[in-house]
Design a protein around this motif. Structure first.
Motif, short mmCIF file in Angstrom:
data_model
loop_
_atom_site.label_atom_id
_atom_site.label_comp_id
_atom_site.label_asym_id
_atom_site.label_seq_id
_atom_site.Cartn_x
_atom_site.Cartn_y
_atom_site.Cartn_z
N GLY A 122 4.49 -6.06 14.12
CA GLY A 122 3.43 -6.68 13.88
C GLY A 122 2.40 -5.86 13.05
N ALA A 123 3.22 -4.67 12.29
CA ALA A 123 2.58 -3.85 11.50
C ALA A 123 2.31 -4.23 10.00
CB ALA A 123 3.57 -2.59 11.26
N ASP A 124 2.74 -5.53 9.84
CA ASP A 124 2.40 -6.09 8.59
C ASP A 124 1.14 -7.22 8.78
OD1 ASP A 124 3.82 -7.82 10.22
OD2 ASP A 124 4.72 -8.75 8.33
N ARG A 125 0.58 -7.44 9.57
CA ARG A 125 -0.36 -8.12 10.01
C ARG A 125 -1.82 -7.97 9.79
NH1 ARG A 125 2.29 -12.64 13.60
NH2 ARG A 125 4.69 -12.00 13.11
N SER A 126 -2.09 -6.61 9.67
CA SER A 126 -3.29 -6.39 9.73
C SER A 126 -3.49 -5.31 8.54
CB SER A 126 -4.15 -5.93 10.83
OG SER A 126 -3.75 -4.50 11.12
N VAL A 127 -4.60 -5.11 7.83
CA VAL A 127 -4.63 -4.34 6.80
C VAL A 127 -4.49 -2.90 7.16
CG1 VAL A 127 -6.28 -3.30 5.16
CG2 VAL A 127 -6.19 -5.68 5.45
N GLY A 132 -0.89 2.08 7.53
CA GLY A 132 -0.04 3.03 8.27
C GLY A 132 1.48 2.95 8.11
N ALA A 133 1.99 1.58 8.08
CA ALA A 133 3.45 1.54 7.81
C ALA A 133 4.00 1.93 6.46
CB ALA A 133 3.91 0.01 7.90
N MET A 134 2.96 1.57 5.24
CA MET A 134 3.20 1.91 4.04
C MET A 134 3.14 3.58 4.06
SD MET A 134 3.99 -0.61 2.52
CE MET A 134 4.47 -1.66 3.90
N VAL A 135 2.12 4.37 4.63
CA VAL A 135 2.01 5.65 4.43
C VAL A 135 3.47 6.32 5.25
CG1 VAL A 135 0.78 7.65 5.43
CG2 VAL A 135 -0.31 5.57 4.16
N LEU A 174 -1.98 3.40 -4.69
CA LEU A 174 -2.20 1.99 -5.17
C LEU A 174 -1.03 0.99 -4.71
CD1 LEU A 174 -2.89 3.15 -8.98
CD2 LEU A 174 -4.42 2.10 -7.13
N LYS A 175 0.23 1.39 -4.68
CA LYS A 175 1.15 0.39 -4.15
C LYS A 175 0.87 0.02 -2.64
CE LYS A 175 4.76 2.81 -7.00
NZ LYS A 175 5.90 3.69 -6.76
N ALA A 176 0.58 1.11 -1.87
CA ALA A 176 0.06 0.74 -0.31
C ALA A 176 -1.22 -0.11 -0.38
CB ALA A 176 -0.29 1.92 0.44
N ALA A 177 -2.10 -0.01 -1.40
CA ALA A 177 -3.21 -0.84 -1.32
C ALA A 177 -2.86 -2.34 -1.74
CB ALA A 177 -4.13 -0.47 -2.16
N LEU A 178 -1.80 -2.29 -2.52
CA LEU A 178 -1.43 -3.84 -3.16
C LEU A 178 -0.79 -4.36 -1.69
CD1 LEU A 178 -0.79 -5.93 -5.10
CD2 LEU A 178 1.42 -4.72 -5.67
N ALA A 179 0.03 -3.89 -1.14
CA ALA A 179 0.85 -4.37 0.31
C ALA A 179 -0.05 -4.63 1.33
CB ALA A 179 1.92 -3.09 0.64
N MET A 180 -1.26 -3.87 1.20
CA MET A 180 -2.29 -3.97 2.46
C MET A 180 -2.99 -5.24 2.06
SD MET A 180 -3.57 0.03 2.52
CE MET A 180 -5.48 -0.64 2.85
N LEU A 183 0.47 -8.54 2.42
CA LEU A 183 1.32 -8.93 3.66
C LEU A 183 0.27 -9.47 4.71
CD1 LEU A 183 3.50 -5.70 3.69
CD2 LEU A 183 4.17 -8.17 3.06
N PRO A 184 -0.96 -9.03 5.03
CA PRO A 184 -1.79 -9.48 6.15
C PRO A 184 -2.30 -10.86 5.50
CG PRO A 184 -2.52 -7.18 5.83
CD PRO A 184 -1.30 -7.50 4.75
N THR A 185 -2.34 -11.04 4.00
CA THR A 185 -3.08 -12.23 3.54
C THR A 185 -2.00 -13.35 3.74
OG1 THR A 185 -4.38 -11.04 1.94
CG2 THR A 185 -4.08 -13.36 1.34
N VAL A 186 -0.80 -13.02 3.47
CA VAL A 186 0.36 -14.10 3.76
C VAL A 186 0.30 -14.57 4.98
CG1 VAL A 186 2.74 -14.44 3.79
CG2 VAL A 186 1.62 -13.29 1.58
#
Length: 194
Positions: A122-127, A132-135, A174-180, A183-186
């Motif tokens: 579930g690490a891709d479900r919230s900002v 944390g996953a991207m870092v 910036l890449k992490a912010a984009l993923a944040m 992914l949760p938006t999808v």
């Protein structure tokens, strides 16, 4: 089984929304490798560094997160093996395992696997959890890439950090912010459809 029920199954990642089949998995693995190779062509040289800023780190983390650990690993393994064998799809159209930045490719393989495992939890479900996953994924890329850079170039640790880590931190943020954001938006959009 409806798409909505598949998406919320415990341990599901975004790729699990597609109908399960061996063909799906092969297409995802090849597509993930191709996406990473394409993103690697977005390369901006960094003065004083043999490592350019590229889109491949974002692609590798996105592939791992969206596909899960197994397919993420296989995608990045395919990317690494085919590039090492001579296909010019590493950063800036290069290939081979001897370059100074090949360690980052190996780090991406590890990172895609780890963020894929975290996404299954579930690490891709919230900002915050995506952050944390991207870092962590980025840290793993550097944990392999910087020592490899030292070995390939003879740089000291401080020189390798200055050339192979420090200049990339803002771009990685910036890449992490984009993923944040993505992914949760999808997942939220899928939830509103279910």
């Amino acid at each position: 089984m409806s798409t909505a029920s598949v998406s919320f199954r415990p341990g599901a990642v975004l790729a699990d929304l597609l109908p399960a089949s061996r063909v799906r998995d092969i297409a995802l693995v090849v597509g993930g490798a191709a996406l990473t190779g394409l993103a690697a062509q977005i390369a901006v040289p960094v003065p004083g560094s043999p490592v350019p800023v590229t889109g491949q780190t974002f692609a590798a983390l996105l592939v791992g997160t969206a596909f899960g650990a197994r397919r993420g690993f296989l995608s990045l393994a395919l990317y690494a093996l085919v590039g090492a064998a001579g296909v010019p799809w590493f950063a800036g159209g290069t290939s081979g395992a001897g370059g100074a930045s090949f360690g980052y490719v190996l780090g991406m393989l590890l990172a895609a696997t780890v963020v894929g495992a975290l996404a299954r939890r579930g690490a891709d479900r919230s900002v915050l959890r995506t952050a944390g996953a991207m870092v962590l994924g980025s840290a793993l890329i550097y944990a392999v890439g910087v020592p490899y850079l030292m070995g390939a170039t003879g740089m000291s640790l401080s020189a390798a950090v200055a050339a192979g880590l420090t200049p990339f931190l803002i771009g990685d943020a910036l890449k992490a912010a984009l993923a944040m954001g993505v992914l949760p938006t999808v997942w939220k959009l899928l939830g509103s459809r279910g």
